[in-house]
Write a protein that holds these residues in place. Structure first.
Motif, PDB file in Angstrom:
ATOM      1  N   LEU A  46      38.669  57.480  27.058  1.00 25.82           N
ATOM      2  CA  LEU A  46      39.869  56.791  27.438  1.00 25.82           C
ATOM      3  C   LEU A  46      40.955  58.261  27.968  1.00 25.82           C
ATOM      4  O   LEU A  46      40.812  59.413  27.103  1.00 25.82           O
ATOM      5  N   PRO A  47      41.635  58.238  28.972  1.00 23.83           N
ATOM      6  CA  PRO A  47      42.300  59.342  29.295  1.00 23.83           C
ATOM      7  C   PRO A  47      43.594  59.711  28.485  1.00 23.83           C
ATOM      8  O   PRO A  47      44.590  59.593  29.052  1.00 23.83           O
ATOM      9  N   LEU A  48      43.658  59.390  27.176  1.00 16.49           N
ATOM     10  CA  LEU A  48      44.529  59.640  26.161  1.00 16.49           C
ATOM     11  C   LEU A  48      44.616  60.836  25.465  1.00 16.49           C
ATOM     12  O   LEU A  48      43.472  61.306  24.992  1.00 16.49           O
ATOM     13  N   GLU A  49      45.752  61.053  25.023  1.00 17.41           N
ATOM     14  CA  GLU A  49      45.958  62.155  23.838  1.00 17.41           C
ATOM     15  C   GLU A  49      45.283  61.565  22.658  1.00 17.41           C
ATOM     16  O   GLU A  49      44.797  60.363  22.553  1.00 17.41           O
ATOM     17  N   HIS A  50      44.715  62.522  21.704  1.00 14.93           N
ATOM     18  CA  HIS A  50      44.129  62.310  20.592  1.00 14.93           C
ATOM     19  C   HIS A  50      44.815  60.835  19.962  1.00 14.93           C
ATOM     20  O   HIS A  50      46.079  61.012  19.585  1.00 14.93           O
ATOM     21  N   TRP A  51      44.268  60.002  19.421  1.00 13.48           N
ATOM     22  CA  TRP A  51      44.700  58.794  18.811  1.00 13.48           C
ATOM     23  C   TRP A  51      43.681  58.349  17.560  1.00 13.48           C
ATOM     24  O   TRP A  51      42.288  58.959  17.948  1.00 13.48           O
ATOM     25  N   ARG A  52      44.117  57.905  16.809  1.00  9.91           N
ATOM     26  CA  ARG A  52      43.300  57.182  15.764  1.00  9.91           C
ATOM     27  C   ARG A  52      43.594  55.786  15.614  1.00  9.91           C
ATOM     28  O   ARG A  52      44.582  55.189  16.297  1.00  9.91           O
ATOM     29  N   THR A  53      42.579  54.937  14.875  1.00 10.30           N
ATOM     30  CA  THR A  53      42.588  53.500  14.913  1.00 10.30           C
ATOM     31  C   THR A  53      43.676  53.116  14.219  1.00 10.30           C
ATOM     32  O   THR A  53      44.410  52.015  14.509  1.00 10.30           O
ATOM     33  N   HIS A  54      44.376  53.986  13.292  1.00  6.36           N
ATOM     34  CA  HIS A  54      45.412  53.459  12.386  1.00  6.36           C
ATOM     35  C   HIS A  54      46.756  53.521  13.243  1.00  6.36           C
ATOM     36  O   HIS A  54      47.554  52.781  13.111  1.00  6.36           O
ATOM     37  N   ASP A  55      46.941  54.237  14.402  1.00  6.40           N
ATOM     38  CA  ASP A  55      47.816  54.093  15.278  1.00  6.40           C
ATOM     39  C   ASP A  55      48.403  52.634  15.796  1.00  6.40           C
ATOM     40  O   ASP A  55      49.386  52.387  16.072  1.00  6.40           O
ATOM     41  N   PHE A  56      46.974  51.810  15.762  1.00 10.12           N
ATOM     42  CA  PHE A  56      47.292  50.595  16.177  1.00 10.12           C
ATOM     43  C   PHE A  56      48.210  49.839  15.348  1.00 10.12           C
ATOM     44  O   PHE A  56      48.972  48.976  15.787  1.00 10.12           O
ATOM     45  N   ARG A  57      48.106  49.989  14.104  1.00 12.88           N
ATOM     46  CA  ARG A  57      48.996  49.400  13.074  1.00 12.88           C
ATOM     47  C   ARG A  57      50.321  50.064  13.199  1.00 12.88           C
ATOM     48  O   ARG A  57      51.179  49.038  13.165  1.00 12.88           O
ATOM     49  N   ARG A  58      50.563  51.153  13.545  1.00 10.69           N
ATOM     50  CA  ARG A  58      51.981  51.717  13.615  1.00 10.69           C
ATOM     51  C   ARG A  58      52.570  50.972  15.129  1.00 10.69           C
ATOM     52  O   ARG A  58      53.524  50.573  14.852  1.00 10.69           O
ATOM     53  N   SER A  59      51.677  50.888  15.952  1.00  4.68           N
ATOM     54  CA  SER A  59      52.174  50.349  17.235  1.00  4.68           C
ATOM     55  C   SER A  59      52.681  48.866  17.119  1.00  4.68           C
ATOM     56  O   SER A  59      53.604  48.390  17.696  1.00  4.68           O
ATOM     57  N   LEU A  60      51.679  48.026  16.305  1.00  4.70           N
ATOM     58  CA  LEU A  60      52.162  46.936  15.993  1.00  4.70           C
ATOM     59  C   LEU A  60      53.311  46.651  15.184  1.00  4.70           C
ATOM     60  O   LEU A  60      54.300  45.884  15.522  1.00  4.70           O
ATOM     61  N   SER A  61      53.354  47.554  14.103  1.00  2.00           N
ATOM     62  CA  SER A  61      54.690  47.541  13.353  1.00  2.00           C
ATOM     63  C   SER A  61      56.080  47.612  14.088  1.00  2.00           C
ATOM     64  O   SER A  61      56.915  47.051  14.065  1.00  2.00           O
ATOM     65  N   THR A  62      55.781  48.751  14.938  1.00  6.04           N
ATOM     66  CA  THR A  62      56.862  49.205  15.950  1.00  6.04           C
ATOM     67  C   THR A  62      57.299  48.198  16.882  1.00  6.04           C
ATOM     68  O   THR A  62      58.534  47.765  17.094  1.00  6.04           O
ATOM     69  N   GLY A  63      56.104  47.660  17.596  1.00  2.98           N
ATOM     70  CA  GLY A  63      56.422  46.763  18.744  1.00  2.98           C
ATOM     71  C   GLY A  63      57.045  45.645  18.126  1.00  2.98           C
ATOM     72  O   GLY A  63      57.914  44.834  18.947  1.00  2.98           O
ATOM     73  N   ALA A  64      56.394  45.125  17.082  1.00  2.00           N
ATOM     74  CA  ALA A  64      56.855  43.565  16.645  1.00  2.00           C
ATOM     75  C   ALA A  64      58.609  43.656  16.311  1.00  2.00           C
ATOM     76  O   ALA A  64      59.203  42.747  16.381  1.00  2.00           O
ATOM     77  N   SER A  65      58.808  45.012  15.615  1.00  2.29           N
ATOM     78  CA  SER A  65      60.066  45.346  15.002  1.00  2.29           C
ATOM     79  C   SER A  65      60.872  45.126  16.331  1.00  2.29           C
ATOM     80  O   SER A  65      62.096  44.464  16.257  1.00  2.29           O
ATOM     81  N   GLU A  66      60.495  45.817  17.408  1.00  5.79           N
ATOM     82  CA  GLU A  66      61.536  45.772  18.691  1.00  5.79           C
ATOM     83  C   GLU A  66      61.613  44.566  19.272  1.00  5.79           C
ATOM     84  O   GLU A  66      62.298  44.207  20.045  1.00  5.79           O
ATOM     85  N   LEU A  67      60.543  43.680  19.068  1.00  8.93           N
ATOM     86  CA  LEU A  67      60.707  42.263  19.340  1.00  8.93           C
ATOM     87  C   LEU A  67      61.698  41.271  18.409  1.00  8.93           C
ATOM     88  O   LEU A  67      61.677  40.012  18.714  1.00  8.93           O
ATOM     89  N   GLY A  68      62.210  41.901  17.483  1.00 10.03           N
ATOM     90  CA  GLY A  68      62.897  41.163  16.746  1.00 10.03           C
ATOM     91  C   GLY A  68      62.491  40.505  15.369  1.00 10.03           C
ATOM     92  O   GLY A  68      63.030  39.654  14.641  1.00 10.03           O
ATOM     93  N   VAL A  69      61.151  40.777  15.059  1.00 16.07           N
ATOM     94  CA  VAL A  69      60.410  40.219  14.025  1.00 16.07           C
ATOM     95  C   VAL A  69      60.892  40.920  12.782  1.00 16.07           C
ATOM     96  O   VAL A  69      61.196  42.109  12.612  1.00 16.07           O
TER      97      VAL A  69
END
Length: 127
Positions: A55-78
């Motif tokens: 993937l043409p992305l900067e370095h990422w870890r699988t744990h980043d998916f958990r952070r993204s879910l947490s932040t994204g769900a919070s942004e959606l009002g969860v």
């Protein structure tokens, strides 16, 4: 990690994929080289590493998916307690002592919202 059962609702967009996989393999959702045994952590890590390198992305870890879910769900009002349950975290303080509810309906709504957000993003960047 805790040897406790984990209950999660299955979002609509994931259900058909899981049903297809479950119809293909007997009792193993994520099979390893031997289709009757689960994929090992080492093999899963090698697989993720190959995906990461392609993937043409900067370095990422699988744990980043958990952070993204947490932040994204919070942004959606969860609500935070629902996000914590989605991540498999135990609630803290008095809430953890007295309230054993798992908010499955709220988790499902949150997963559906997040899946819609991801789908909209992918659709807008398709092309």
């Amino acid at each position: 990690k805790t040897n406790k059962p984990i209950r999660r609702p299955i979002p609509t967009k994931v259900r058909s994929i899981l049903e297809r996989v479950m119809a293909t393999y007997d009792d193993v959702l994520f099979p390893g080289q031997d289709l009757n045994t689960p994929i090992s952590i080492a093999a899963a890590n090698r697989y993720i590493r190959r995906i990461r390198e392609s993937l043409p992305l900067e370095h990422w870890r699988t744990h980043d998916f958990r952070r993204s879910l947490s932040t994204g769900a919070s942004e959606l009002g969860v609500m935070p307690h629902v996000v914590e349950k989605m991540l498999g975290h135990e609630l803290g303080g008095v809430l953890a002592v007295y309230n054993k509810h798992d908010w499955l309906d709220d988790q499902l709504k949150a997963y559906e919202l997040y899946a819609d957000k991801l789908t909209a993003y992918l659709d807008s960047n398709d092309g």
